[in-house]
Design an enzyme around this catalytic site. Structure first.
Site, mmCIF file in Angstrom:
data_model
loop_
_atom_site.group_PDB
_atom_site.id
_atom_site.type_symbol
_atom_site.label_atom_id
_atom_site.label_comp_id
_atom_site.label_asym_id
_atom_site.label_seq_id
_atom_site.Cartn_x
_atom_site.Cartn_y
_atom_site.Cartn_z
ATOM 1 N N TYR A 1 0.830 -1.210 0.000
ATOM 2 C CA TYR A 1 0.000 0.000 0.000
ATOM 3 C C TYR A 1 0.859 1.253 0.000
ATOM 4 C CZ TYR A 1 0.902 0.960 4.959
ATOM 5 O OH TYR A 1 1.496 1.261 6.153
ATOM 6 N N TYR B 1 -0.057 -6.613 9.805
ATOM 7 C CA TYR B 1 0.148 -6.535 8.361
ATOM 8 C C TYR B 1 1.338 -7.412 7.973
ATOM 9 C CZ TYR B 1 1.288 -4.350 3.821
ATOM 10 O OH TYR B 1 1.572 -4.127 2.499
ATOM 11 N N ASN C 1 3.348 -7.596 5.466
ATOM 12 C CA ASN C 1 4.561 -6.973 4.947
ATOM 13 C C ASN C 1 5.366 -6.241 6.025
ATOM 14 O OD1 ASN C 1 4.211 -7.952 2.415
ATOM 15 N ND2 ASN C 1 3.674 -6.021 1.449
ATOM 16 N N TYR C 2 4.776 -6.043 7.206
ATOM 17 C CA TYR C 2 5.543 -5.560 8.356
ATOM 18 C C TYR C 2 5.783 -6.762 9.277
ATOM 19 C CZ TYR C 2 4.324 -0.858 6.746
ATOM 20 O OH TYR C 2 4.173 0.285 6.008
ATOM 21 N N ARG C 3 6.491 -7.710 8.750
ATOM 22 C CA ARG C 3 6.690 -9.005 9.401
ATOM 23 C C ARG C 3 7.111 -8.839 10.857
ATOM 24 N NH1 ARG C 3 5.796 -13.962 7.003
ATOM 25 N NH2 ARG C 3 7.055 -13.378 5.196
#
Length: 536
Positions: free
Chosen positions: A186, A472, A474-476
């Protein structure tokens, strides 16, 4: 993507040529020999295979490491493969299975927990850095993007072809599209056009059997899974076909800072009530951190309101005066520019810098040690909640820390939670990213800073989504739960899986069971099959 299409072959006969039973006694030398003997390689693979004794091994491994926390990791890959062709990927998948090695796939190296290049078991890195071709089709408003390209390279190539086409992806140009798109992706166009994953219309992926599949041959379920469910659980994504979106020839940007002494808390409170309801062409996010007060030089908290408006300043000013007058935006705060110039602006480049900087695959401000976490917010955080957050930012560990609010609404409200694996749609008013970075080396410094962000995360629990507390992909964040190296039950993986995917986790596990029942493609937070024998 003619080069990709030429490799679009099913190699189901491979199973007859290679036994897939792993043997822990096999050495990586036998794995490498397997690569060299692979019968379908149309281009020599020897020049893209780097063992630990190769003089170029360290430079090839280190070039894409984006977090110093993992720069000197003891668990390094036995081999790094930088494929030039799909057949190199196919060979690596087949030979890894034969010789009992795991695969980690890297496109940009921005995995927050280093999972694309660190593992606690014998493994191989497939680094897609050399598969980064981009073909833009202006007439049809589409593009094929190989998974090793960065979003900066994609933005640049689009801008070279058109001034009125763009793509809704992230703000950080060196991020690789392979992982970014497969986890959601995003940025400032999200409220108008949704996520990067929402605009993927085809893909090429190499599966566990070495078959190169497209949307038609992979089937509806797998195509659904890789658009927000993470690609690394299901295969090696080679390329994406994306739908480009229309952008005006002139957009407007601004950055407006407000400190606590300038009523930042009250302005943030109002932002929470309007940001997701604003015109979908307007996105205003907030970056919060500490600064020295201009009034007395003491530390204070500053909230910086950063915005992209898909239109001209003459339209933006009355819109802001009507919907968000508390910010006090004036014309002098705003700058008109092209969409591609706004990409540079939001990434922190200086005004007037050449778009060529988007081709740089390294971080703008260099590397640091870094830890991040995320949350979703469904109801405005009350003033007392915000006021309780500010003291954390005065602590020593918060010198290079931030808390970022990104608004939802617009297009995100129109896409159902089950349309893709990414479930965080309507009902969320904004997303939070917490980040802390540091330069001091050593475990003591790392523990202090990681403890700091965990305390912040614990503090905000009362104000964010619940049952599950969402995160989220992608923010592992491995704090929310991890798999075992060997057998991982579906019920164990649900601990972290529902936080990323809510109810979509069940369907992801069913897809995994169908396409990779033996759980070859796995990591600390990979989707498990519903019934997995695993490997130890």
């Amino acid at each position: 993507m003619k080069r990709l299409s030429s490799y679009f072959i099913a190699v189901t006969a491979i199973a007859l040529l290679f036994s897939l039973t792993p043997s822990s006694a096999d050495s990586h030398e036998k794995f490498v020999q397997c690569l060299y003997n692979y019968p379908h390689n149309t281009t020599s693979i020897s020049n893209v295979v780097y063992t630990q004794t190769n003089s170029s091994y360290s430079s090839v491994l280190d070039v894409s490491i984006q977090n110093l926390r993992f720069f000197n990791a003891t668990s390094k890959p036995l081999v790094v493969v930088t494929p030039l062709t799909v057949s190199h990927i196919q060979a690596t998948i087949i030979c890894s299975q034969r010789h009992g090695l795991q695969i980690r796939t890297r496109s940009g190296g921005h995995d927050y927990e280093g999972l694309s290049y660190v593992a606690g078991v014998p493994f191989v890195v497939v680094d897609l850095i050399k598969l980064r071709g981009i073909v833009v089709d202006v007439e049809n408003s589409t593009a094929w993007v190989e998974a090793g390209a960065t979003i900066g390279e994609l933005y640049y190539r689009i801008s070279q072809k058109s001034e009125i086409l763009g793509f809704p992806a992230g703000v950080c140009p060196p991020v690789g599209v392979g992982g970014h798109f497969s986890g959601g992706g995003y940025g400032f166009l999200m409220r108008k056009f949704g996520l990067a994953a929402d605009n993927v219309i085809d893909a090429h992926i190499v599966d566990v059997n070495g078959n190169l599949l497209d949307k038609e041959t992979m089937g509806e379920d797998l195509f659904w899974a890789i658009r927000g469910g993470g690609g690394a659980s299901f295969g090696v994504i080679v390329a994406w076909k994306i739908k480009l979106v229309p952008v005006p020839s002139t957009v407007t940007v601004f950055r407006v800072p407000r400190t606590l002494e300038e009523n930042a808390t009250e302005i943030i409170h109002k932002w929470q009530r309007v940001a997701n309801k604003l015109n979908e062409s307007l996105t205003i996010r907030i970056n919060m951190g500490r600064v020295n007060s201009s009034q007395n030089g003491n530390l204070t908290v500053q909230a910086q309101f950063e915005s992209l408006y898909l239109g001209r300043v003459d339209d933006l000013i009355p819109l802001m005066q009507n919907s968000f007058p508390e910010l006090g935006l004036v014309r002098e705060d705003c700058t008109e520019m092209s969409w591609i110039e706004s990409i540079l602006y939001m990434a922190g480049f200086t005004n007037g810098e050449s778009t060529d900087v988007l081709l740089n695959r390294t971080q703008l401000n260099g590397l640091s040690f870094f830890k991040a976490k995320s949350d979703y917010v469904k109801d405005p955080i009350p003033d007392v909640g915000l006021q309780g957050l500010w003291p954390f930012l005065y602590e020593d560990e918060a010198e290079d820390a931030f808390v970022q609010f990104t608004p939802y609404g617009g297009r995100m409200n129109e896409i159902s939670e089950s349309e893709t694996p990414f479930p965080h749609r309507s009902g969320n008013i904004f997303h939070i990213q917490y980040g802390v970075s540091w330069q001091e080396k050593g475990d003591v410094a790392a523990q202090r800073h990681v403890n700091w962000i965990r305390r912040v995360y614990n503090y905000t629990e009362a104000y964010v989504s619940k049952s599950p507390r969402s995160a989220y992909l992608n923010y592992r964040d491995l704090d929310i739960g991890v798999n075992n190296n060997g057998y991982t039950s579906f019920s164990q993986a649900r601990i972290w899986g529902t936080k990323y995917f809510n109810n979509n986790f069940n369907r992801l596990a069913r897809v995994k069971t169908k396409v990779d029942p033996r759980n070859f493609f796995r990591n600390e937070q990979s989707i498990p099959p519903l019934i997995s024998k695993g490997r130890k």
